[in-house]
Design a protein around this motif. Structure first.
Motif, PDB file in Angstrom:
ATOM      1  N   TRP A  17       5.111  -9.861   6.181  1.00  0.00           N
ATOM      2  CA  TRP A  17       3.933  -9.255   5.549  1.00  0.00           C
ATOM      3  C   TRP A  17       2.878  -8.857   6.562  1.00  0.00           C
ATOM      4  CZ3 TRP A  17       3.014  -7.079   1.061  1.00  0.00           C
ATOM      5  CH2 TRP A  17       1.696  -6.874   0.650  1.00  0.00           C
ATOM      6  N   ASP A  18       2.564  -9.740   7.495  1.00  0.00           N
ATOM      7  CA  ASP A  18       1.511  -9.457   8.481  1.00  0.00           C
ATOM      8  C   ASP A  18       1.856  -8.293   9.406  1.00  0.00           C
ATOM      9  OD1 ASP A  18      -0.011 -11.500   7.434  1.00  0.00           O
ATOM     10  OD2 ASP A  18       0.571 -12.960   8.965  1.00  0.00           O
ATOM     11  N   GLU A  19       3.131  -7.958   9.506  1.00  0.00           N
ATOM     12  CA  GLU A  19       3.559  -6.841  10.358  1.00  0.00           C
ATOM     13  C   GLU A  19       3.854  -5.578   9.551  1.00  0.00           C
ATOM     14  OE1 GLU A  19       6.787  -8.167  12.855  1.00  0.00           O
ATOM     15  OE2 GLU A  19       5.812 -10.100  13.165  1.00  0.00           O
ATOM     16  N   THR A  20       3.711  -5.674   8.250  1.00  0.00           N
ATOM     17  CA  THR A  20       3.964  -4.536   7.375  1.00  0.00           C
ATOM     18  C   THR A  20       2.800  -3.549   7.488  1.00  0.00           C
ATOM     19  OG1 THR A  20       5.202  -5.939   5.860  1.00  0.00           O
ATOM     20  CG2 THR A  20       4.359  -3.881   4.963  1.00  0.00           C
ATOM     21  N   PRO A  21       3.080  -2.255   7.563  1.00  0.00           N
ATOM     22  CA  PRO A  21       1.995  -1.269   7.653  1.00  0.00           C
ATOM     23  C   PRO A  21       1.028  -1.388   6.467  1.00  0.00           C
ATOM     24  CG  PRO A  21       4.130  -0.220   8.037  1.00  0.00           C
ATOM     25  CD  PRO A  21       4.404  -1.624   7.583  1.00  0.00           C
ATOM     26  N   GLU A  22      -0.217  -1.066   6.709  1.00  0.00           N
ATOM     27  CA  GLU A  22      -1.263  -1.190   5.694  1.00  0.00           C
ATOM     28  C   GLU A  22      -0.930  -0.424   4.421  1.00  0.00           C
ATOM     29  OE1 GLU A  22      -4.607  -2.597   3.876  1.00  0.00           O
ATOM     30  OE2 GLU A  22      -3.808  -3.249   5.804  1.00  0.00           O
ATOM     31  N   TRP A  23      -0.440   0.823   4.551  1.00  0.00           N
ATOM     32  CA  TRP A  23      -0.119   1.611   3.363  1.00  0.00           C
ATOM     33  C   TRP A  23       0.930   0.918   2.506  1.00  0.00           C
ATOM     34  CZ3 TRP A  23       4.684   3.054   1.941  1.00  0.00           C
ATOM     35  CH2 TRP A  23       5.678   3.082   2.919  1.00  0.00           C
ATOM     36  N   GLU A  24       1.887   0.267   3.161  1.00  0.00           N
ATOM     37  CA  GLU A  24       2.971  -0.383   2.420  1.00  0.00           C
ATOM     38  C   GLU A  24       2.475  -1.657   1.731  1.00  0.00           C
ATOM     39  OE1 GLU A  24       7.730  -1.181   3.046  1.00  0.00           O
ATOM     40  OE2 GLU A  24       6.489  -0.749   4.798  1.00  0.00           O
ATOM     41  N   ARG A  25       1.564  -2.367   2.389  1.00  0.00           N
ATOM     42  CA  ARG A  25       0.957  -3.544   1.737  1.00  0.00           C
ATOM     43  C   ARG A  25       0.134  -3.107   0.538  1.00  0.00           C
ATOM     44  NH1 ARG A  25      -1.543  -6.949   6.631  1.00  0.00           N
ATOM     45  NH2 ARG A  25      -2.159  -4.863   7.168  1.00  0.00           N
ATOM     46  N   GLU A  26      -0.609  -2.011   0.671  1.00  0.00           N
ATOM     47  CA  GLU A  26      -1.384  -1.488  -0.459  1.00  0.00           C
ATOM     48  C   GLU A  26      -0.465  -1.104  -1.611  1.00  0.00           C
ATOM     49  OE1 GLU A  26      -3.879   1.763   0.746  1.00  0.00           O
ATOM     50  OE2 GLU A  26      -4.905   0.558   2.264  1.00  0.00           O
ATOM     51  N   ALA A  27       0.641  -0.436  -1.288  1.00  0.00           N
ATOM     52  CA  ALA A  27       1.594  -0.018  -2.319  1.00  0.00           C
ATOM     53  C   ALA A  27       2.208  -1.239  -3.012  1.00  0.00           C
ATOM     54  CB  ALA A  27       2.681   0.861  -1.711  1.00  0.00           C
ATOM     55  N   ALA A  28       2.614  -2.223  -2.237  1.00  0.00           N
ATOM     56  CA  ALA A  28       3.221  -3.430  -2.816  1.00  0.00           C
ATOM     57  C   ALA A  28       2.220  -4.181  -3.690  1.00  0.00           C
ATOM     58  CB  ALA A  28       3.747  -4.335  -1.705  1.00  0.00           C
ATOM     59  N   THR A  29       0.971  -4.246  -3.251  1.00  0.00           N
ATOM     60  CA  THR A  29      -0.072  -4.908  -4.031  1.00  0.00           C
ATOM     61  C   THR A  29      -0.316  -4.173  -5.343  1.00  0.00           C
ATOM     62  OG1 THR A  29      -1.087  -5.775  -2.018  1.00  0.00           O
ATOM     63  CG2 THR A  29      -2.483  -5.670  -3.979  1.00  0.00           C
ATOM     64  N   ALA A  30      -0.315  -2.848  -5.288  1.00  0.00           N
ATOM     65  CA  ALA A  30      -0.507  -2.052  -6.507  1.00  0.00           C
ATOM     66  C   ALA A  30       0.656  -2.258  -7.481  1.00  0.00           C
ATOM     67  CB  ALA A  30      -0.663  -0.575  -6.153  1.00  0.00           C
ATOM     68  N   VAL A  31       1.879  -2.286  -6.966  1.00  0.00           N
ATOM     69  CA  VAL A  31       3.042  -2.507  -7.828  1.00  0.00           C
ATOM     70  C   VAL A  31       2.950  -3.886  -8.468  1.00  0.00           C
ATOM     71  CG1 VAL A  31       5.557  -2.803  -7.861  1.00  0.00           C
ATOM     72  CG2 VAL A  31       4.535  -0.874  -6.619  1.00  0.00           C
ATOM     73  N   TYR A  32       2.603  -4.891  -7.684  1.00  0.00           N
ATOM     74  CA  TYR A  32       2.423  -6.239  -8.228  1.00  0.00           C
ATOM     75  C   TYR A  32       1.422  -6.207  -9.386  1.00  0.00           C
ATOM     76  CZ  TYR A  32       0.863 -11.014  -8.794  1.00  0.00           C
ATOM     77  OH  TYR A  32       0.522 -12.213  -9.351  1.00  0.00           O
ATOM     78  N   GLY A  33       0.310  -5.528  -9.187  1.00  0.00           N
ATOM     79  CA  GLY A  33      -0.728  -5.453 -10.219  1.00  0.00           C
ATOM     80  C   GLY A  33      -0.243  -4.776 -11.483  1.00  0.00           C
ATOM     81  N   ARG A  34       0.518  -3.675 -11.332  1.00  0.00           N
ATOM     82  CA  ARG A  34       1.028  -2.969 -12.512  1.00  0.00           C
ATOM     83  C   ARG A  34       2.010  -3.842 -13.286  1.00  0.00           C
ATOM     84  NH1 ARG A  34      -2.233  -0.767 -10.143  1.00  0.00           N
ATOM     85  NH2 ARG A  34      -3.372  -2.072 -11.566  1.00  0.00           N
ATOM     86  N   VAL A  35       2.900  -4.523 -12.561  1.00  0.00           N
ATOM     87  CA  VAL A  35       3.880  -5.391 -13.225  1.00  0.00           C
ATOM     88  C   VAL A  35       3.167  -6.550 -13.911  1.00  0.00           C
ATOM     89  CG1 VAL A  35       5.866  -6.923 -12.878  1.00  0.00           C
ATOM     90  CG2 VAL A  35       5.758  -4.726 -11.673  1.00  0.00           C
TER      91      VAL A  35
END
Length: 103
Positions: A17-35
């Motif tokens: 996670w800490d090495e994941t690009p910022e855009w991808e962390r934002e996308a994953a966080t948004a998907v988590y929120g939608r689910v």
């Protein structure tokens, strides 16, 4: 429990996670929120969805994020559920079920 699926992603495609690009962390966080929101508004009935339906929901949420972050996303980023490799389908289903356990 760690599951292993045929045709899993290459080790270089799995990033801490800490090495994941910022855009991808934002996308994953948004998907988590939608689910999470979907599970909550279903008042528990989302548990009755099939694994395929759960994974498909994660996949469509991810596709929307890819369209948000990329003008011309790679085809694999926006592939339809039926076109995803089995490991990705299973992973998306696992993601939904894991979020389900936390809601």
């Amino acid at each position: 429990m760690t599951r292993h699926y045929p045709g899993e992603p290459k080790p270089g495609h799995v990033t801490p996670w800490d090495e994941t690009p910022e855009w991808e962390r934002e996308a994953a966080t948004a998907v988590y929120g939608r689910v999470r929101d979907f599970i909550r508004i279903s008042e528990g009935y989302a548990a009755r969805l099939t694994r395929e339906q759960k994974g498909g929901f994660v996949a469509i949420c991810w596709t929307a994020q890819m369209l948000k972050h990329f003008e011309e996303p790679k085809p694999g980023y926006v592939a339809d559920w039926v076109d995803l490799p089995a490991w990705q389908q299973e992973t998306d289903s696992d993601i939904f079920e894991r979020i389900e356990q936390t809601v």
